[in-house]
Write a protein that holds these residues in place. Sequence first.
Motif, mmCIF file in Angstrom:
data_model
loop_
_atom_site.group_PDB
_atom_site.id
_atom_site.type_symbol
_atom_site.label_atom_id
_atom_site.label_comp_id
_atom_site.label_asym_id
_atom_site.label_seq_id
_atom_site.Cartn_x
_atom_site.Cartn_y
_atom_site.Cartn_z
ATOM 1 N N UNK A 189 23.754 30.029 -5.716
ATOM 2 C CA UNK A 189 25.055 30.525 -5.264
ATOM 3 C C UNK A 189 25.603 29.714 -4.095
ATOM 4 N N UNK A 190 24.720 29.098 -3.345
ATOM 5 C CA UNK A 190 25.166 28.278 -2.209
ATOM 6 C C UNK A 190 25.245 26.801 -2.567
ATOM 7 N N UNK A 191 24.987 26.458 -3.834
ATOM 8 C CA UNK A 191 25.049 25.066 -4.260
ATOM 9 C C UNK A 191 23.835 24.243 -3.883
ATOM 10 N N UNK A 192 22.734 24.942 -3.519
ATOM 11 C CA UNK A 192 21.496 24.282 -3.102
ATOM 12 C C UNK A 192 20.584 24.102 -4.309
ATOM 13 N N UNK A 193 19.922 22.955 -4.408
ATOM 14 C CA UNK A 193 18.956 22.719 -5.477
ATOM 15 C C UNK A 193 17.811 23.710 -5.364
ATOM 16 N N UNK A 194 17.451 24.317 -6.488
ATOM 17 C CA UNK A 194 16.385 25.321 -6.489
ATOM 18 C C UNK A 194 15.163 24.806 -7.230
ATOM 19 N N UNK A 195 14.010 25.184 -6.714
ATOM 20 C CA UNK A 195 12.740 24.835 -7.354
ATOM 21 C C UNK A 195 11.889 26.099 -7.415
ATOM 22 N N UNK A 196 11.590 26.546 -8.613
ATOM 23 C CA UNK A 196 10.793 27.755 -8.822
ATOM 24 C C UNK A 196 9.331 27.393 -8.919
ATOM 25 N N UNK A 197 8.511 27.932 -8.017
ATOM 26 C CA UNK A 197 7.066 27.712 -8.114
ATOM 27 C C UNK A 197 6.465 28.864 -8.904
ATOM 28 N N UNK A 198 5.871 28.534 -10.011
ATOM 29 C CA UNK A 198 5.365 29.517 -10.967
ATOM 30 C C UNK A 198 3.865 29.294 -11.120
ATOM 31 N N UNK A 199 3.110 29.840 -10.178
ATOM 32 C CA UNK A 199 1.664 29.588 -10.141
ATOM 33 C C UNK A 199 0.907 30.321 -11.243
ATOM 34 N N UNK A 200 1.484 31.386 -11.795
ATOM 35 C CA UNK A 200 0.735 32.219 -12.733
ATOM 36 C C UNK A 200 1.393 32.326 -14.109
ATOM 37 N N UNK A 201 2.146 31.306 -14.490
ATOM 38 C CA UNK A 201 2.682 31.183 -15.853
ATOM 39 C C UNK A 201 3.530 32.375 -16.291
ATOM 40 N N UNK A 202 4.403 32.828 -15.396
ATOM 41 C CA UNK A 202 5.352 33.872 -15.770
ATOM 42 C C UNK A 202 6.490 33.294 -16.596
ATOM 43 N N UNK A 203 7.242 34.171 -17.254
ATOM 44 C CA UNK A 203 8.424 33.752 -18.005
ATOM 45 C C UNK A 203 9.651 33.899 -17.113
ATOM 46 N N UNK A 204 10.575 32.951 -17.225
ATOM 47 C CA UNK A 204 11.830 33.043 -16.488
ATOM 48 C C UNK A 204 12.827 33.825 -17.328
ATOM 49 N N UNK A 205 13.356 34.920 -16.792
ATOM 50 C CA UNK A 205 14.208 35.816 -17.572
ATOM 51 C C UNK A 205 15.604 35.959 -16.980
ATOM 52 N N UNK A 206 16.234 34.851 -16.659
ATOM 53 C CA UNK A 206 17.598 34.890 -16.141
ATOM 54 C C UNK A 206 18.368 33.722 -16.736
ATOM 55 N N UNK A 207 19.632 33.945 -17.131
ATOM 56 C CA UNK A 207 20.402 32.841 -17.728
ATOM 57 C C UNK A 207 20.639 31.681 -16.767
ATOM 58 N N UNK A 208 20.653 31.959 -15.464
ATOM 59 C CA UNK A 208 20.740 30.875 -14.475
ATOM 60 C C UNK A 208 19.340 30.363 -14.232
ATOM 61 N N UNK A 209 19.103 29.130 -14.584
ATOM 62 C CA UNK A 209 17.751 28.589 -14.531
ATOM 63 C C UNK A 209 17.548 27.752 -13.264
ATOM 64 N N UNK A 210 16.306 27.680 -12.783
ATOM 65 C CA UNK A 210 16.021 26.807 -11.642
ATOM 66 C C UNK A 210 16.225 25.344 -12.008
ATOM 67 N N UNK A 211 16.562 24.542 -11.020
ATOM 68 C CA UNK A 211 16.732 23.104 -11.269
ATOM 69 C C UNK A 211 15.398 22.436 -11.585
ATOM 70 N N UNK A 212 14.334 22.931 -10.943
ATOM 71 C CA UNK A 212 12.991 22.412 -11.196
ATOM 72 C C UNK A 212 12.023 23.585 -11.288
ATOM 73 N N UNK A 213 10.946 23.377 -12.041
ATOM 74 C CA UNK A 213 9.858 24.344 -12.113
ATOM 75 C C UNK A 213 8.557 23.611 -11.838
ATOM 76 N N UNK A 214 7.761 24.155 -10.915
ATOM 77 C CA UNK A 214 6.471 23.562 -10.607
ATOM 78 C C UNK A 214 5.400 24.644 -10.663
ATOM 79 N N UNK A 215 4.160 24.218 -10.829
ATOM 80 C CA UNK A 215 3.037 25.158 -10.827
ATOM 81 C C UNK A 215 2.237 25.094 -9.533
#
Length: 224
Positions: A189-215
Amino acid sequence: MNYRIISFDIFQTLVDVNERIPEIWRGILKDSYTDEKARQGAKAILSTLPNVYEKAVQSEQFKTMTEVYQECAQKAMEKLNFKTTAQDVAYNLMCQHAKAPFFHDVLDCMKKLRPKYQIILSSDSNHLMVDDLICKITYDKAFISDDLKSYKGNKSGKFFHTVLGQLDTEPKEIIHIGDSSADVLGAHRAGITSCWINRDNRKWNNPIKPDFIIQNFNDLVDIL
């Protein structure tokens, strides 16, 4: 992209609060503690917190993190037959956040990043939860929801717009790393690049997706 600033969420991104679950409930239940009661208590809190937090995020009148945790604890204790108060539960929960251990990949990664980037912390929390924790790492500035009177997931984007204003910087110069949808959506919402850290293999359930995904944080170094 040449980022100048890296923003980190704290809980479940830098530190593992789940590791403190036994100690949380030992402090709450004292002589009546059992591992099973700790499991039940943690389950009750985790099932209640998302709705209480979301209501606070969208409320026109800011609720402090203490108020959020007390309401959450009250609802959770209504499901359980524990001889304790919501105030004691909330206080112990917040205190134990400050004692959570860093994930194994965090400190080495931040040491590598520190010479090249400005490091900030962006957390939905209060000072009871973070002060004894963040003194263990080197960072430039901490943005705490209780100070900003706004949560990261607020639909107005106030939290991250305040971050941008106080740092006097452009959104393109920041990347924010966090484990929750509030981290990703708030940054977006602020125009900032987002990176989702997903350490436990969850599913992303939102139409707005992170710019990057890392474990893990090793993956972050590769992105940067």
